[in-house]
Each structure stands twice: as C-alpha cells, then as structure tokens.
Design a protein around this motif. Structure first.
Motif, PDB file in Angstrom:
ATOM      1  N   THR A 131      -0.592  98.573  42.166  1.00 57.57           N
ATOM      2  CA  THR A 131      -0.901  99.983  42.379  1.00 57.57           C
ATOM      3  C   THR A 131      -0.175 100.804  41.329  1.00 57.57           C
ATOM      4  O   THR A 131       0.735 100.308  40.638  1.00 57.57           O
ATOM      5  N   VAL A 132      -0.551 102.069  41.233  1.00 58.96           N
ATOM      6  CA  VAL A 132       0.073 102.965  40.265  1.00 58.96           C
ATOM      7  C   VAL A 132       1.575 103.060  40.498  1.00 58.96           C
ATOM      8  O   VAL A 132       2.375 102.941  39.565  1.00 58.96           O
ATOM      9  N   HIS A 168      -1.224 107.631  43.499  1.00 55.59           N
ATOM     10  CA  HIS A 168      -0.097 106.700  43.595  1.00 55.59           C
ATOM     11  C   HIS A 168      -0.494 105.352  44.213  1.00 55.59           C
ATOM     12  O   HIS A 168       0.084 104.312  43.869  1.00 55.59           O
ATOM     13  N   SER A 169      -1.488 105.337  45.103  1.00 57.25           N
ATOM     14  CA  SER A 169      -1.874 104.088  45.765  1.00 57.25           C
ATOM     15  C   SER A 169      -3.088 103.421  45.128  1.00 57.25           C
ATOM     16  O   SER A 169      -3.532 102.374  45.577  1.00 57.25           O
ATOM     17  N   HIS A 170      -3.629 104.018  44.056  1.00 58.64           N
ATOM     18  CA  HIS A 170      -4.804 103.436  43.387  1.00 58.64           C
ATOM     19  C   HIS A 170      -4.392 102.246  42.508  1.00 58.64           C
ATOM     20  O   HIS A 170      -3.244 102.151  42.054  1.00 58.64           O
ATOM     21  N   SER A 171      -5.349 101.365  42.241  1.00 63.70           N
ATOM     22  CA  SER A 171      -5.134 100.322  41.242  1.00 63.70           C
ATOM     23  C   SER A 171      -5.216 100.948  39.851  1.00 63.70           C
ATOM     24  O   SER A 171      -6.144 101.714  39.582  1.00 63.70           O
ATOM     25  N   PRO A 172      -4.273 100.633  38.946  1.00 62.24           N
ATOM     26  CA  PRO A 172      -4.335 101.212  37.591  1.00 62.24           C
ATOM     27  C   PRO A 172      -5.642 100.897  36.871  1.00 62.24           C
ATOM     28  O   PRO A 172      -6.123 101.696  36.078  1.00 62.24           O
ATOM     29  N   LEU A 194      -8.735 103.371  37.115  1.00 63.82           N
ATOM     30  CA  LEU A 194      -8.605 104.728  36.599  1.00 63.82           C
ATOM     31  C   LEU A 194      -9.370 104.893  35.297  1.00 63.82           C
ATOM     32  O   LEU A 194      -9.728 103.922  34.629  1.00 63.82           O
ATOM     33  N   SER A 195      -9.607 106.153  34.909  1.00 63.08           N
ATOM     34  CA  SER A 195     -10.228 106.443  33.617  1.00 63.08           C
ATOM     35  C   SER A 195      -9.218 106.204  32.495  1.00 63.08           C
ATOM     36  O   SER A 195      -8.019 106.001  32.745  1.00 63.08           O
ATOM     37  N   GLY A 196      -9.703 106.238  31.255  1.00 63.43           N
ATOM     38  CA  GLY A 196      -8.818 106.007  30.111  1.00 63.43           C
ATOM     39  C   GLY A 196      -7.661 106.982  30.057  1.00 63.43           C
ATOM     40  O   GLY A 196      -6.510 106.603  29.826  1.00 63.43           O
ATOM     41  N   GLY A 197      -7.954 108.277  30.273  1.00 60.97           N
ATOM     42  CA  GLY A 197      -6.894 109.283  30.244  1.00 60.97           C
ATOM     43  C   GLY A 197      -5.905 109.103  31.376  1.00 60.97           C
ATOM     44  O   GLY A 197      -4.696 109.284  31.202  1.00 60.97           O
ATOM     45  N   GLN A 198      -6.406 108.728  32.562  1.00 63.52           N
ATOM     46  CA  GLN A 198      -5.520 108.506  33.700  1.00 63.52           C
ATOM     47  C   GLN A 198      -4.636 107.284  33.481  1.00 63.52           C
ATOM     48  O   GLN A 198      -3.444 107.295  33.831  1.00 63.52           O
ATOM     49  N   LYS A 199      -5.189 106.232  32.904  1.00 59.96           N
ATOM     50  CA  LYS A 199      -4.390 105.043  32.593  1.00 59.96           C
ATOM     51  C   LYS A 199      -3.237 105.395  31.655  1.00 59.96           C
ATOM     52  O   LYS A 199      -2.107 104.927  31.826  1.00 59.96           O
ATOM     53  N   ASN A 240     -18.541 112.179  28.896  1.00 58.08           N
ATOM     54  CA  ASN A 240     -17.148 111.958  29.277  1.00 58.08           C
ATOM     55  C   ASN A 240     -16.937 110.531  29.777  1.00 58.08           C
ATOM     56  O   ASN A 240     -17.883 109.794  30.048  1.00 58.08           O
ATOM     57  N   ASN A 241     -15.655 110.111  29.893  1.00 56.72           N
ATOM     58  CA  ASN A 241     -15.340 108.826  30.502  1.00 56.72           C
ATOM     59  C   ASN A 241     -15.927 108.790  31.920  1.00 56.72           C
ATOM     60  O   ASN A 241     -15.715 109.708  32.709  1.00 56.72           O
TER      61      ASN A 241
END
Length: 564
Positions: free
Chosen positions: A102-103, A138-142, A145-150, A334-335
C-alpha cells in the motif's frame, strides 16, 4: 557557505570500458539550490547522478580520480546505506521503486529498516503524504495510481527519510502536461517548506524551467561544457550545440530573428509585446499558409469500440475513428483517458466488448495477436516490458528470427540500429544501456519487420533532442512510403511539429478530431484533457496576433519545408 555537493577534477571510468565516462568534472552545488543536469543520451549525466547517490561504486564498478564530496562525505569511502540518509532518489520508472503493498507501507519502508517506533512512524508517514497531497490514497496500491500520483508517493517516501538532497531522474518523462506542471509545483512547494537541495536529470528543459532553477549544468561526451543561469543559457546557442531542445518559443524567436540581445526571454511575459507583434506580423506576410492537402486513403477504421475493465466503469465508450495510409496521427489525452487501452485493443492484447476494427476493409477484430502483429506493431511506453534478449543485436533481430526471416536479416538489423543511433552499441549487453537507449532499441526491433501500422506509446520519452529529431525524421520518411503511425504522446510539441492530425480522448471518449493546431488552440478541449497550451500559441497571444493558431501553423509548415 560550503557546497553540499562538490566535484573537483573528477574522472570516472566503468570497469571493462575503454574510455572514461566522466572526465575532469568540476562544479559545486550549494544548500537549497535547484539545479538541472542536462545532456544528450550517453553524455554522462546518469553516471554523474550515480556518483551523487552512491550507486557508483556500490552497484556499478569502476575507477575514479579527483575529489568528490556529498554532504561532507566521499561516497567512495562510505556505505550506500549511510549516503541514502543524505540523498533521496526519485527514479524515472516509479514502479521499480515501490516495495510496499500500500502507499503508506511504501512510505514507511525506510523507517521500518531503521526500527523506528510505530507511533512516530505513523506520524511521519501522515505528514509526508500530506506534504504531497496523497493522504487520501494511503490505503491504495501504488501500482493502481496514475503516473503523477506514483511520483508523489515516491517523493513522500524520500521526504520520510529527511534527506537533505532530492535527486530526480527524469521526473516528467511519463507524465501528461498538466501532471508535469503539478509535479513541478509540488517540487517548488517542497523547496519552499524544507529548503532542500534539488538536483534534476531531465530532457524536457522547457517545462522544468518553471521550477525557477538556480543553474543548469550541461554535459557533452563526459565533460561539462556550460554552467550558467537559465536566462544566460537561453540567450545563447549552447543547448542547440549540445543536442538539446530549447524552449520551443525561444527557438521560434531566434528563427524569426527577434532581437534577443539584452532582452528578457524567460518567461514569455517578459518579451516586449510591441516588438514581438511587429516580428510576428512580418513573418506572416513572408510565410503565408500553404497547407498541403493530405490524400486520404483509409488504412484502419475503428467502429463503435467499447471496453470496460472488470468491476470498473467503461475505459472506452463507443470509439469511432479512422487512420489513413501514410498518416502520422497523434492520440492525446490525460493519464487514464484510455489511450493505452485503445492501443491494446488494436493489437489484440485486449478483447473488445463491442464494435469492430477494419484493416483495409477486412475485419480483424477476431484475429489472433500473432496475426495482427504482422501488420500492426506496438511499442510499449516502458522498454523494460518489451526487451527479452541479452545483447542489443540479438534484441533487434529477435522478431525476424521468430519469423525465420534469414534473408537480408543482417542488413535490416544493421540499418534499424543505425537509424536509432545504436549501431556502435550493437554488441553491448542490453542492461548496460540507458533508459533512453532502451527505448530506441525497442523501436529498432519494431522497424525491422516493416508493418503497415506502428503504434508508438510515448516514442520520444527519455530521449535527447538529437535522437528525437533523427527518429521522427525517419518516421516521416516511412510515412511517405505508406506506413501509418499512431503516436500516443503527452508531448504537445511533438504533435504540432510532426502529426498530420490529432485525436483527443477524455474519460474513454473522443472529444476532438482535427488538425493539430486547431485542436491545441481550443482551450476548452485542453482543459478537459489535461493538456497545456503550446508555448508557440502563448507567444502568438502575447504578440497580440488576432488568430494565434495561424502563426503556429505557418511556423510549423516552414519547419517542415526546411526539413524536406
């Protein structure tokens, strides 16, 4: 003030390599500075970064001479663990940096190794995620996520270590234009709050200038050829000589012979609008628009394609579009807009829920991946997902070997490697190549098969401008022979300069299909699709041109004529 990073007459040579990769390197970076290190692929900038973060000598063996200091430590005489407490690295390929499920687990990883108490760890993780505006994930799998979020999560993990230096390896390479802008704003925010030293390795100089850099270090053939403030560098031709791309509007000002001496050229708003208007008006009189009519013979027709991932909303909704023979078509958005999903459907990697795909009038919707691969080729965004062979030559020749195409194989592979700038490295192990060189290798392995339609996912990401131009000119030559290209890209300059047409996706739907200059002049479309206004359009608007896209079209036509 003592420098936080110092190189003095530093030379480094990899083990088993004949010549030094870095030669007589001398420069200083001071605490709190924002510095860009730029250069063509193979110039030595990645090696320089590895010297700063300790991967040299601990992961890449070699010999060095001269003096090197990072936070008062010589990386050659300490452990990589100790150096990681001072230098936090954000990699270009974020997926290879994630460890946690997780994140929050990923951000906490370094502290777990340090045996930090659970209560303190939770506080630091929360604070780090809040600083990069990712606490709600915070509980998401990395990996979801989108490129910017990663990238934001990677940055949060580095912030949790309290490192004094943040080292970014091509942070904008896989981001759409608005996500790139957000990433730069995030770096500026972190810098304001922490005053950390920021060092960036990046090809996309125009976008990274928004970070308000203190200086730019230019490398060529392992040597420093310039260390200057951005404004001083833009007024000269240093970037061009080093094979790097200047901001497109600066390039245009020089082409238009705008008087740059003693002029502020960055940002655009500092350019004298009255003088600019006169310059642009004169150009338009001398270069009227003469757009060549593109002969439209349909190669591929997509009819009412829809697709949804399991337990998710539709990724594509009733997509209809055509691709013409010899056309270079830009697919923008967009992504997460559905661009890669559409490419996977066209190649057969994903099966459609409805609709069909016609190639020269023949329905290929039910064709196997292998059969489609003979006419439709696809280059993935991440080259590491495509490469299977040990050496450069073996990888480029692999597709021909699978087809038992021994006839003229050597000649075809040699030609493809020369076009992609990799022939001198033909006997190298693939893992010795840089990320940009791996991208070019995947391109070479596609070109040897001569398909009718080539889908290129971010074809120029991670490539320097010299190879960018060389490759795109080759693509144009192939297009003139009738091969069609679908460019999935976030690079608006690439689309404007080389594409015949642009299609824009947003939330799985087509929201624009027109000439590139027309699409990118529509601010409503740009806003919906996370695209940025081209700096050429901004320049024309600042020069009070009545129809800005007419100048952009005229300027790009002139560039194409010059290349021809």
């Amino acid at each position: 003030m003592k420098p936080i990073v110092s190189f003095e007459e530093f030379t480094f040579q990899y083990k088993s390599v004949a010549e030094p990769t870095l030669q007589d390197i001398t420069f200083h970076i001071y605490p709190g500075e924002k510095v860009l290190i730029a250069g063509r692929s193979g110039s030595g900038k990645s090696t320089l970064a590895h010297c700063i973060n300790g991967l040299i000598p601990f992961s890449y063996e070699g010999t060095s001479t001269g003096n090197l200091s990072v936070c008062g430590i010589d990386p050659r005489h300490t452990s990589i663990f100790e150096l990681s407490q001072h230098v936090g690295t954000i990699l270009q390929d974020q997926d290879s940096q994630f460890i946690g499920l997780t994140v929050e687990e990923d951000v906490a990883f370094a502290m777990e190794n340090d045996c930090t108490g659970q209560g303190e760890m939770k506080q630091i993780v929360q604070r780090s995620l809040e600083e990069v505006d990712m606490i709600k994930f915070h509980s998401h799998s990395p990996h979801d996520l989108s490129g910017g979020q990663k990238q934001s999560v990677s940055l949060a993990g580095v912030l949790a270590t309290n490192a004094e230096i943040l080292l970014f390896d091509e942070p904008l390479a896989n981001l759409d234009p608005v996500s790139s802008e957000k990433a730069i704003q995030l770096m500026k925010k972190i810098h304001r709050q922490t005053n950390k030293t920021i060092i960036i390795i990046e090809h996309r100089i125009e976008e990274i200038l928004d970070l308000d850099l203190d200086k730019i270090i230019i490398l060529e053939n392992g040597r420093i050829i310039a260390i200057e403030a951005p404004l001083e560098l833009l007024q000269k031709n240093v970037l061009q000589k080093a094979g790097l791309r200047e901001p497109v509007y600066v390039e245009a000002l020089k082409t238009l012979e705008y008087p740059l001496s003693n002029e502020e050229v960055y940002p655009i708003e500092n350019v004298n609008s009255h003088t600019l208007h006169e310059t642009l008006s004169k150009w338009m009189l001398q270069n009227p628009i003469h757009t060549a009519i593109f002969e439209k013979e349909c190669l591929c027709k997509i009819e009412n394609i829809s697709f949804a991932y399991l337990n998710r909303n539709f990724a594509l909704k009733d997509i209809s579009m055509s691709i013409y023979k010899g056309e270079i078509l830009a697919l923008l958005g967009n992504n997460g807009a559905g661009k890669s999903t559409l490419a996977h459907i066209m190649t057969g990697m994903k099966k459609t829920h409805q609709g069909k795909i016609l190639l020269e009038g023949t329905d290929m919707t039910r064709w196997s991946i292998r059969k489609r691969g003979e006419v439709v080729a696809y280059m993935m965004q991440n080259p590491n997902h495509m490469i299977t062979q040990a050496t450069v030559w073996e990888e480029a020749a692999f597709a021909l070997k699978l087809k038992n195409a021994s006839e003229e194989m050597h000649k075809k592979v040699e030609h493809a490697l020369q076009i992609c700038g990799l022939y001198p490295f033909r006997n190298w192990p693939v893992q010795a190549l840089s990320y940009g060189q791996k991208k070019r290798l995947t391109i070479a392995s596609i070109l040897v098969t001569s398909p009718k339609l080539i889908i290129l996912d971010e074809p120029t990401a991670g490539q320097d401008y010299f190879h960018y131009k060389e490759f795109m000119m080759f693509i144009q030559k192939l297009a003139k022979r009738g091969i069609s290209f679908l460019l999935i890209t976030h690079d608006m300059n690439l689309a404007i300069e080389y594409a015949n047409r642009a299609i824009v996706l947003h939330n799985g739907e087509v929201i624009a299909d027109n000439a590139v200059t027309t699409v990118l002049a529509n601010e409503c479309i740009l806003k919906r699709a996370n695209l940025r206004v081209s700096s050429l359009t901004r320049l024309a608007k600042h020069g009070n041109m009545p129809i800005p896209q007419q100048f952009v079209q005229s300027y790009m036509e002139a560039r194409r004529r010059k290349r021809s």
